[in-house]
Motif scaffolding. Structure first.
Motif, PDB file in Angstrom:
ATOM      1  N   LYS A   8       0.806  -1.216   0.000  1.00 13.75           N
ATOM      2  CA  LYS A   8       0.000   0.000   0.000  1.00 13.75           C
ATOM      3  C   LYS A   8       0.844   1.272   0.000  1.00 13.75           C
ATOM      4  O   LYS A   8       0.305   2.360  -0.170  1.00 13.75           O
ATOM      5  N   ASN A   9       2.136   1.163   0.180  1.00  7.94           N
ATOM      6  CA  ASN A   9       3.001   2.345   0.167  1.00  7.94           C
ATOM      7  C   ASN A   9       3.917   2.383  -1.049  1.00  7.94           C
ATOM      8  O   ASN A   9       4.909   3.106  -1.059  1.00  7.94           O
ATOM      9  N   ILE A  10       3.574   1.621  -2.060  1.00  5.06           N
ATOM     10  CA  ILE A  10       4.475   1.489  -3.205  1.00  5.06           C
ATOM     11  C   ILE A  10       4.672   2.805  -3.964  1.00  5.06           C
ATOM     12  O   ILE A  10       5.678   3.012  -4.628  1.00  5.06           O
ATOM     13  N   LEU A  11       3.713   3.746  -3.840  1.00  5.61           N
ATOM     14  CA  LEU A  11       3.827   5.034  -4.541  1.00  5.61           C
ATOM     15  C   LEU A  11       4.146   6.194  -3.591  1.00  5.61           C
ATOM     16  O   LEU A  11       4.007   7.357  -3.961  1.00  5.61           O
ATOM     17  N   LYS A  40     -12.060  10.232  -8.103  1.00  7.34           N
ATOM     18  CA  LYS A  40     -11.892   8.776  -8.191  1.00  7.34           C
ATOM     19  C   LYS A  40     -10.414   8.406  -8.318  1.00  7.34           C
ATOM     20  O   LYS A  40      -9.933   7.465  -7.675  1.00  7.34           O
ATOM     21  N   THR A  41      -9.702   9.148  -9.152  1.00  9.41           N
ATOM     22  CA  THR A  41      -8.283   8.849  -9.388  1.00  9.41           C
ATOM     23  C   THR A  41      -7.468   8.999  -8.111  1.00  9.41           C
ATOM     24  O   THR A  41      -6.646   8.135  -7.774  1.00  9.41           O
ATOM     25  N   LEU A  45      -5.191   6.194  -6.068  1.00 13.42           N
ATOM     26  CA  LEU A  45      -3.755   6.387  -5.853  1.00 13.42           C
ATOM     27  C   LEU A  45      -3.410   6.475  -4.366  1.00 13.42           C
ATOM     28  O   LEU A  45      -2.325   6.060  -3.944  1.00 13.42           O
ATOM     29  N   LYS A  46      -4.325   7.007  -3.558  1.00 14.03           N
ATOM     30  CA  LYS A  46      -4.103   7.053  -2.106  1.00 14.03           C
ATOM     31  C   LYS A  46      -3.948   5.648  -1.531  1.00 14.03           C
ATOM     32  O   LYS A  46      -3.244   5.450  -0.536  1.00 14.03           O
ATOM     33  N   LEU A 207      -6.353  -3.413  -5.874  1.00 10.95           N
ATOM     34  CA  LEU A 207      -7.496  -2.500  -5.827  1.00 10.95           C
ATOM     35  C   LEU A 207      -8.817  -3.249  -5.899  1.00 10.95           C
ATOM     36  O   LEU A 207      -9.816  -2.836  -5.303  1.00 10.95           O
ATOM     37  N   LYS A 208      -8.825  -4.349  -6.640  1.00 11.75           N
ATOM     38  CA  LYS A 208     -10.067  -5.104  -6.812  1.00 11.75           C
ATOM     39  C   LYS A 208     -10.476  -5.830  -5.534  1.00 11.75           C
ATOM     40  O   LYS A 208     -11.600  -6.306  -5.417  1.00 11.75           O
ATOM     41  N   GLU A 209      -9.538  -5.917  -4.577  1.00 10.01           N
ATOM     42  CA  GLU A 209      -9.861  -6.502  -3.278  1.00 10.01           C
ATOM     43  C   GLU A 209     -10.212  -5.418  -2.258  1.00 10.01           C
ATOM     44  O   GLU A 209     -10.532  -5.720  -1.110  1.00 10.01           O
TER      45      GLU A 209
END
Length: 473
Positions: A8-11, A40-41, A45-46, A207-209
């Motif tokens: 979850k911190n990859i970005l 939405k975007t 990304l968050k 994200l799909k999870e």
């Protein structure tokens, strides 16, 4: 793949600024306008720990100190809609011949740069990317100017144009000077950022999870995304959609280009947002659907469930709903609606350009049902399209006269020629036939509904004033 903190911190080392830009136009009104794509975007990304900053240059809640002398203050209605901050400016060279005042709505470009520099100073790091959202093709000039300012002040930051405008005329958007032009949806934008930053895009499946993605009821491969409503300050209204796209193929409309084929969204998607709005004390809710009543049971079920969430909701229909689909039961469900707008378009209903969406007996039946309902007359109006190719002044005048006799409250909707729609090509042919080929509607500035009907058709400013006097007195 298991969700963990590292995923979850990859970005977290990537910094992106999102801008909802100012608008240069003759007129602009906030009728439940929200940049859903940005919301939405950012929410997606968050999920991956992105470092972001959001600037809405059209925010009506800015203090007077943000604007230069001569800026006109916004007027805001109790439901949050209303007029934006605006300042009179010189029109672009191409439009100087047209006698009408031209404005910049929202923050000045200089103020945007000042705000971004202050933000960078606080962060002690520059943005990796600045993303500029867009909607209408004829508003591209504000993007072009903003890009010039950004390039001059932030040479090491990559500029991205996204939104509806590049989806409609991608090649034109590429000419504005941005580093990248993106025309897909929010989920694809996340993939795009992963590619640009050389991150492992297998993480995107996480994200799909998550609780940000809601699959559509008819198609397991399609879904919608929860907006991040916390990005909006002092918000007085919310917006929802029960469906996306439209099953009709009206020749003037770009719904299929923008939203694709008609799909029903899972009810939990809209009801989840209603619950959030209650927590924020937001009860004015507008529907964003292009074809809300195609599935009447879906609409009725939503209203039933919405009343379980709160009885305080006040609903609005700024987009036209279909005359043929509005039954007595539907009207009963709309008794506490404060805005109901129907798509009348024209009483020349045999003309295929209007989509053949209703018959005269269906219109009369609707009017009878409206008269028997408890819906106040002042909340109901009917859109009439003006300025379409092949449409005469006499046709519109007759539609308005007949509508008024029937007790209909008409509302003029000026036509905008949208590239890739059937009527766009017909509009070009008509200009040539009428010896007006000097009006080049491939130039997006001339696609503006505030100018196109007046210069390209027989709906001159004088004729349009006559029509409006018939309606409004």
């Amino acid at each position: 793949m298991v969700i963990n903190q590292n995923n979850k911190n990859i970005l977290k080392d990537i910094s992106i600024c999102f801008i909802n830009p100012p608008i240069l136009d003759y007129a602009l009104y906030d009728l439940f306008a929200i940049p859903l794509g940005i919301l939405k975007t950012i929410n997606l990304l968050k999920f991956f720990g992105i470092d972001y900053f959001y600037l809405d240059a059209l925010n009506k809640n800015f203090d007077l100190s943000y604007f230069p002398k001569g800026t006109i203050k916004p007027t805001i209605r109790s439901n949050g809609t209303g007029k934006y901050w605006k300042k009179k400016i010189e029109p672009p060279v191409e439009l100087k011949f047209f006698n009408r005042e031209f404005y910049r709505f929202g923050l000045s470009f200089e103020k945007i740069i000042e705000i971004l520099k202050n933000e960078i100073s606080k962060r002690k790091k520059s943005f990796d990317f600045i993303v500029i959202s867009s909607i209408f093709t004829y508003h591209y000039l504000s993007l072009k100017i903003l890009i010039q300012y950004l390039k001059e002040n932030f040479q090491n930051t990559k500029i991205i144009i996204a939104g509806i405008y590049p989806k409609i005329i991608f090649e034109h958007a590429k000419s504005l000077g941005a580093d990248y032009v993106f025309k897909e949806d929010a989920f694809e934008f996340v993939k795009f950022i992963f590619e640009l930053t050389s991150k492992d895009n297998s993480h995107i499946e996480l994200l799909k999870e998550s609780n940000l993605i809601y699959k559509n009821t008819q198609d397991n491969d399609s879904f919608d995304i929860l907006p991040d409503w916390d990005l909006l300050d002092n918000q007085r209204y919310g917006v929802i959609r029960l469906t996306s796209g439209c099953p009709y193929n009206c020749q003037y409309c770009a719904s299929k280009i923008i939203s694709g084929e008609y799909k029903k969204l899972d009810l939990s998607y809209s009801l989840t947002q209603l619950s959030y709005f209650v927590k924020r004390n937001i009860f004015n809710i507008a529907f964003y659907d292009d074809a809300l009543l195609i599935d009447q049971n879906l609409f009725l079920t939503f209203i039933f469930e919405a009343r379980k969430v709160s009885l305080k909701f006040i609903f609005y229909l700024p987009n036209a709903i279909h005359i043929a689909k509005t039954t007595k039961e539907i009207l009963n469900a709309m008794q506490n609606f404060k805005m109901i707008r129907f798509g009348l378009e024209s009483l020349n209903i045999e003309d295929e350009k209007y989509g053949n969406k209703f018959k005269i007996d269906q219109l009369k039946n609707l009017l009878n049902n409206l008269n028997e309902s408890k819906i106040p007359k002042e909340v109901v109006s009917f859109y009439i399209l003006v300025g379409l190719p092949g449409q005469s002044f006499a046709e519109v005048e007759n539609t308005i006269k007949t509508a008024l006799k029937l007790g209909i409250k008409p509302r003029i909707a000026e036509y905008s020629p949208i590239p890739s729609t059937p009527l766009f090509e017909r509009a070009k042919q008509e200009l040539i036939a009428n010896k007006k080929s000097y009006i080049n509607i491939d130039e997006p500035l001339f696609q503006n509904p505030s100018i196109y009907p007046y210069i390209a058709t027989e709906f001159t400013q004088e004729n349009m004033k006559k029509l409006k006097n018939m309606i409004y007195g």
